[in-house]
Scaffold this motif. Structure first.
Motif, PDB file in Angstrom:
ATOM      1  N   ASP A 235       0.810  -1.207   0.000  1.00  0.00           N
ATOM      2  CA  ASP A 235       0.000   0.000   0.000  1.00  0.00           C
ATOM      3  C   ASP A 235       0.851   1.268   0.000  1.00  0.00           C
ATOM      4  O   ASP A 235       0.305   2.379  -0.143  1.00  0.00           O
ATOM      5  CB  ASP A 235      -0.951   0.016   1.205  1.00  0.00           C
ATOM      6  CG  ASP A 235      -0.222  -0.153   2.527  1.00  0.00           C
ATOM      7  OD1 ASP A 235       0.575  -1.106   2.645  1.00  0.00           O
ATOM      8  OD2 ASP A 235      -0.439   0.657   3.452  1.00  0.00           O
ATOM      9  N   ASP A 239       2.425   4.558  -7.696  1.00  0.00           N
ATOM     10  CA  ASP A 239       2.704   4.517  -9.132  1.00  0.00           C
ATOM     11  C   ASP A 239       3.955   5.321  -9.446  1.00  0.00           C
ATOM     12  O   ASP A 239       4.743   4.970 -10.338  1.00  0.00           O
ATOM     13  CB  ASP A 239       1.513   5.077  -9.920  1.00  0.00           C
ATOM     14  CG  ASP A 239       0.313   4.139  -9.924  1.00  0.00           C
ATOM     15  OD1 ASP A 239       0.467   2.974  -9.484  1.00  0.00           O
ATOM     16  OD2 ASP A 239      -0.769   4.567 -10.352  1.00  0.00           O
ATOM     17  N   TYR A 274      -4.366  -3.485   3.308  1.00  0.00           N
ATOM     18  CA  TYR A 274      -4.650  -3.611   1.885  1.00  0.00           C
ATOM     19  C   TYR A 274      -5.440  -4.896   1.677  1.00  0.00           C
ATOM     20  O   TYR A 274      -5.591  -5.717   2.598  1.00  0.00           O
ATOM     21  CB  TYR A 274      -3.344  -3.661   1.073  1.00  0.00           C
ATOM     22  CG  TYR A 274      -2.405  -4.743   1.572  1.00  0.00           C
ATOM     23  CD1 TYR A 274      -2.508  -6.054   1.109  1.00  0.00           C
ATOM     24  CD2 TYR A 274      -1.458  -4.469   2.529  1.00  0.00           C
ATOM     25  CE1 TYR A 274      -1.673  -7.059   1.595  1.00  0.00           C
ATOM     26  CE2 TYR A 274      -0.616  -5.458   3.022  1.00  0.00           C
ATOM     27  CZ  TYR A 274      -0.736  -6.744   2.547  1.00  0.00           C
ATOM     28  OH  TYR A 274       0.076  -7.729   3.043  1.00  0.00           O
ATOM     29  N   THR A 276      -6.407  -8.087  -1.535  1.00  0.00           N
ATOM     30  CA  THR A 276      -5.734  -8.790  -2.630  1.00  0.00           C
ATOM     31  C   THR A 276      -5.812  -8.009  -3.938  1.00  0.00           C
ATOM     32  O   THR A 276      -4.902  -8.099  -4.772  1.00  0.00           O
ATOM     33  CB  THR A 276      -6.326 -10.190  -2.818  1.00  0.00           C
ATOM     34  OG1 THR A 276      -7.756 -10.102  -2.963  1.00  0.00           O
ATOM     35  CG2 THR A 276      -5.997 -11.092  -1.638  1.00  0.00           C
ATOM     36  N   LYS A 277      -6.883  -7.241  -4.151  1.00  0.00           N
ATOM     37  CA  LYS A 277      -6.974  -6.469  -5.394  1.00  0.00           C
ATOM     38  C   LYS A 277      -5.882  -5.416  -5.448  1.00  0.00           C
ATOM     39  O   LYS A 277      -5.214  -5.258  -6.485  1.00  0.00           O
ATOM     40  CB  LYS A 277      -8.344  -5.799  -5.513  1.00  0.00           C
ATOM     41  CG  LYS A 277      -8.506  -5.050  -6.845  1.00  0.00           C
ATOM     42  CD  LYS A 277      -9.835  -4.352  -6.956  1.00  0.00           C
ATOM     43  CE  LYS A 277      -9.994  -3.728  -8.352  1.00  0.00           C
ATOM     44  NZ  LYS A 277      -8.869  -2.846  -8.717  1.00  0.00           N
ATOM     45  N   LEU A 278      -5.682  -4.681  -4.352  1.00  0.00           N
ATOM     46  CA  LEU A 278      -4.605  -3.682  -4.339  1.00  0.00           C
ATOM     47  C   LEU A 278      -3.264  -4.353  -4.595  1.00  0.00           C
ATOM     48  O   LEU A 278      -2.445  -3.850  -5.373  1.00  0.00           O
ATOM     49  CB  LEU A 278      -4.585  -2.931  -3.005  1.00  0.00           C
ATOM     50  CG  LEU A 278      -3.568  -1.792  -2.877  1.00  0.00           C
ATOM     51  CD1 LEU A 278      -4.076  -0.718  -1.934  1.00  0.00           C
ATOM     52  CD2 LEU A 278      -2.199  -2.287  -2.395  1.00  0.00           C
ATOM     53  N   SER A 280      -2.593  -7.236  -6.125  1.00  0.00           N
ATOM     54  CA  SER A 280      -2.490  -7.679  -7.509  1.00  0.00           C
ATOM     55  C   SER A 280      -2.239  -6.511  -8.450  1.00  0.00           C
ATOM     56  O   SER A 280      -1.399  -6.590  -9.360  1.00  0.00           O
ATOM     57  CB  SER A 280      -3.775  -8.414  -7.914  1.00  0.00           C
ATOM     58  OG  SER A 280      -3.721  -8.811  -9.271  1.00  0.00           O
ATOM     59  N   ASP A 281      -2.932  -5.405  -8.218  1.00  0.00           N
ATOM     60  CA  ASP A 281      -2.771  -4.234  -9.083  1.00  0.00           C
ATOM     61  C   ASP A 281      -1.336  -3.725  -9.077  1.00  0.00           C
ATOM     62  O   ASP A 281      -0.784  -3.384 -10.133  1.00  0.00           O
ATOM     63  CB  ASP A 281      -3.717  -3.110  -8.642  1.00  0.00           C
ATOM     64  CG  ASP A 281      -5.172  -3.393  -8.988  1.00  0.00           C
ATOM     65  OD1 ASP A 281      -5.424  -4.325  -9.772  1.00  0.00           O
ATOM     66  OD2 ASP A 281      -6.054  -2.675  -8.457  1.00  0.00           O
ATOM     67  N   ILE A 282      -0.713  -3.667  -7.898  1.00  0.00           N
ATOM     68  CA  ILE A 282       0.652  -3.126  -7.828  1.00  0.00           C
ATOM     69  C   ILE A 282       1.658  -4.094  -8.443  1.00  0.00           C
ATOM     70  O   ILE A 282       2.604  -3.674  -9.124  1.00  0.00           O
ATOM     71  CB  ILE A 282       1.047  -2.746  -6.373  1.00  0.00           C
ATOM     72  CG1 ILE A 282       2.295  -1.870  -6.396  1.00  0.00           C
ATOM     73  CG2 ILE A 282       1.291  -3.968  -5.512  1.00  0.00           C
ATOM     74  CD1 ILE A 282       2.124  -0.538  -7.090  1.00  0.00           C
ATOM     75  N   LEU A 284       1.052  -6.230 -10.919  1.00  0.00           N
ATOM     76  CA  LEU A 284       0.864  -6.145 -12.368  1.00  0.00           C
ATOM     77  C   LEU A 284       1.431  -4.838 -12.909  1.00  0.00           C
ATOM     78  O   LEU A 284       1.961  -4.802 -14.033  1.00  0.00           O
ATOM     79  CB  LEU A 284      -0.610  -6.285 -12.706  1.00  0.00           C
ATOM     80  CG  LEU A 284      -1.231  -7.658 -12.403  1.00  0.00           C
ATOM     81  CD1 LEU A 284      -2.718  -7.655 -12.717  1.00  0.00           C
ATOM     82  CD2 LEU A 284      -0.520  -8.764 -13.181  1.00  0.00           C
ATOM     83  N   LYS A 285       1.327  -3.769 -12.131  1.00  0.00           N
ATOM     84  CA  LYS A 285       1.905  -2.485 -12.535  1.00  0.00           C
ATOM     85  C   LYS A 285       3.423  -2.604 -12.657  1.00  0.00           C
ATOM     86  O   LYS A 285       4.024  -2.126 -13.626  1.00  0.00           O
ATOM     87  CB  LYS A 285       1.543  -1.415 -11.509  1.00  0.00           C
ATOM     88  CG  LYS A 285       2.191  -0.051 -11.733  1.00  0.00           C
ATOM     89  CD  LYS A 285       1.529   0.712 -12.841  1.00  0.00           C
ATOM     90  CE  LYS A 285       2.060   2.135 -12.922  1.00  0.00           C
ATOM     91  NZ  LYS A 285       1.408   2.929 -13.991  1.00  0.00           N
ATOM     92  N   HIS A 288       4.269  -4.622 -15.712  1.00  0.00           N
ATOM     93  CA  HIS A 288       3.992  -3.894 -16.954  1.00  0.00           C
ATOM     94  C   HIS A 288       5.130  -2.940 -17.301  1.00  0.00           C
ATOM     95  O   HIS A 288       5.582  -2.877 -18.451  1.00  0.00           O
ATOM     96  CB  HIS A 288       2.679  -3.128 -16.818  1.00  0.00           C
ATOM     97  CG  HIS A 288       2.374  -2.241 -17.992  1.00  0.00           C
ATOM     98  ND1 HIS A 288       2.059  -2.736 -19.246  1.00  0.00           N
ATOM     99  CD2 HIS A 288       2.342  -0.865 -18.107  1.00  0.00           C
ATOM    100  CE1 HIS A 288       1.858  -1.731 -20.081  1.00  0.00           C
ATOM    101  NE2 HIS A 288       2.023  -0.586 -19.413  1.00  0.00           N
TER     102      HIS A 288
END
Length: 434
Positions: A235, A239, A274, A276-278, A280-282, A284-285, A288
């Motif tokens: 958390d 970005d 946090y 699991t969605k948060l 996973s998002d970080i 994957l970020k 990427h």
């Protein structure tokens, strides 16, 4: 007679258990002894002083600390034994009960060592409980990599954790001071710095500064070729931080992110900040923007309240992530934590079986990560140590490689071609590109 005259013919040996932060602090303690004229004891030499820097992350860690202390007292029967670190902070009575221990100091080692050593004739060890001052530290010794402490303490109070009790509230050094330390590392020939702390993403609580600003300032220090960010809470990975690392020439594509559980219900029991969605998002970020990044993830197996269904959900979530390696910890009850009220209690046999499954998953993923880079070229910072005619180093994305020992390559960054696993499947073999 000065203190330096008193201690000029004395020797010290130090021993560290636990995290990279402990190693950085021990190294700084060593420098303080050297400033008093006390030299490091040679291998096999009985020391006049022994310093043990302890860990208390699990009951196993506590037991290892007690074993280490008793072993050191046996090897150095006439030494003045000082015990510090998290175990000393949380359970000083356990340590003072060990015959041969002379001084117990809490986790925040900041006191002037001259005054500490003046107390060596005290009838009972002194216990220091100061956990409010930031104690700067940076490892040196013979490591190619330096571990630079930028933050200490934690304000999270997760239900299973004793770190806030051991190390106190979050606090940090000032950016200007940390940059000066990094500059000194460069001056002495250091090429890589690992930023360490208890919760480094929380940097700035005591100085009003931001972690991203620290990264940007360090990126301009001449002579440091590589930085790595040690464990950072998901958390707190913004970005902006990920984008900065993807563009920086000096910060390596390497993230170590604590997950602890891949099940939202267990994360709530743990009091994590946090879901699991948060998480996973970080991840994957990161992948990427940094497709070659090494991503290490911390996981706890067998937390109180982790049913079989919760564990299977957690494992499935972890399997869905593009990670490189897991750091798996078996849950251990810690005194005075909120988790002790959680039911049901997972049997120890089940905890260890879940740990085994996660370690197996980790080994499989690490093998795939290493295999993906066979035949590719990479830049490796080679270390001084050699073993059976080989020297070792790490690529930018933390793949360990070996080549035949060449003294000229020590502490240098060299382009290599990775050629596959070595005979023991522990590192990638490589050929220098020159």
């Amino acid at each position: 007679m000065t203190c330096k005259d008193i201690f000029s013919d004395k020797t010290v040996a130090w021993f560290t258990l636990g995290c990279k932060l402990n190693f950085a602090e021990t190294s700084t303690i060593g420098k303080q002894f050297a400033a008093l004229g006390i030299r490091k004891a040679r291998q096999g030499e009985e020391a006049d002083y022994c310093v043990v820097n302890t860990c208390s992350v699990t009951e196993l860690a506590d037991r290892k600390c007690r074993q280490m202390i008793r072993k050191i007292i046996k090897l150095h029967p006439n030494a003045f034994v000082i015990v510090t670190g998290c175990y000393a902070q949380l359970k000083p009575e356990d340590i003072t009960a060990i015959e041969g221990v002379d001084l117990v100091i809490g986790a925040n080692v900041k006191a002037d060592l001259i005054s500490i050593l003046k107390q060596q004739n005290a009838e009972t060890p002194e216990i220091s409980n100061d956990r409010t001052t930031f104690f700067p530290a940076c490892s040196a010794d013979d490591r190619t990599r330096h571990f630079l402490k930028v933050q200490d303490g934690c304000d999270c109070f997760c239900s299973y954790c004793t770190i806030p009790m051991a190390r106190g509230r979050s606090r940090n050094g000032a950016i200007a001071d940390i940059v000066m330390q990094a500059t000194e590392v460069a001056r002495t020939g250091g090429k890589e710095i690992v930023l360490t702390g208890v919760n480094i993403g929380d940097f700035g609580k005591t100085t009003g500064e931001k972690f991203i600003d620290l990264l940007k300032a360090l990126d301009h220090v001449e002579g440091i070729e590589r930085y790595r960010i040690s464990s950072i809470e998901p958390d707190l990975i913004t970005d902006e931080i990920v984008s900065f690392v993807s563009e920086s020439k000096h910060f390596m594509p390497h993230f170590h992110v604590p997950l602890q559980s891949g099940c939202d219900a267990v994360l709530k029991l743990m009091r994590r900040r946090y879901d699991t969605k948060l998480f996973s998002d970080i991840i994957l970020k990161i992948k990427h923007l940094l497709p070659d990044a090494f991503i290490g993830i911390d996981v706890i197996a067998g937390m109180r309240g982790e049913t079989e269904e919760y564990f299977l959900n957690s494992k499935a979530f972890i399997e869905s992530l593009p990670f490189s390696q897991l750091h798996v910890f078996t849950y251990s009850e810690r005194p005075d934590t909120k988790a002790l009220t959680i039911e049901p209690v997972v049997p120890h046999t089940v905890r260890h079986e879940r740990t085994r499954q996660l370690i197996e998953l980790s080994d499989s993923r690490l093998n795939l990560f290493y295999d993906a880079y066979t035949g590719k070229t990479a830049n490796v910072l080679f270390e001084h140590a050699q073993k059976k005619g080989f020297m070792y180093g790490f690529t930018e994305n933390y793949i360990k490689v070996e080549i035949p020992y060449n003294k000229a390559l020590c502490n240098t960054v060299c382009s290599v071609k990775m050629t596959g696993w070595n005979d023991t499947r522990t590192v990638q073999k490589a050929e220098p590109n020159f």
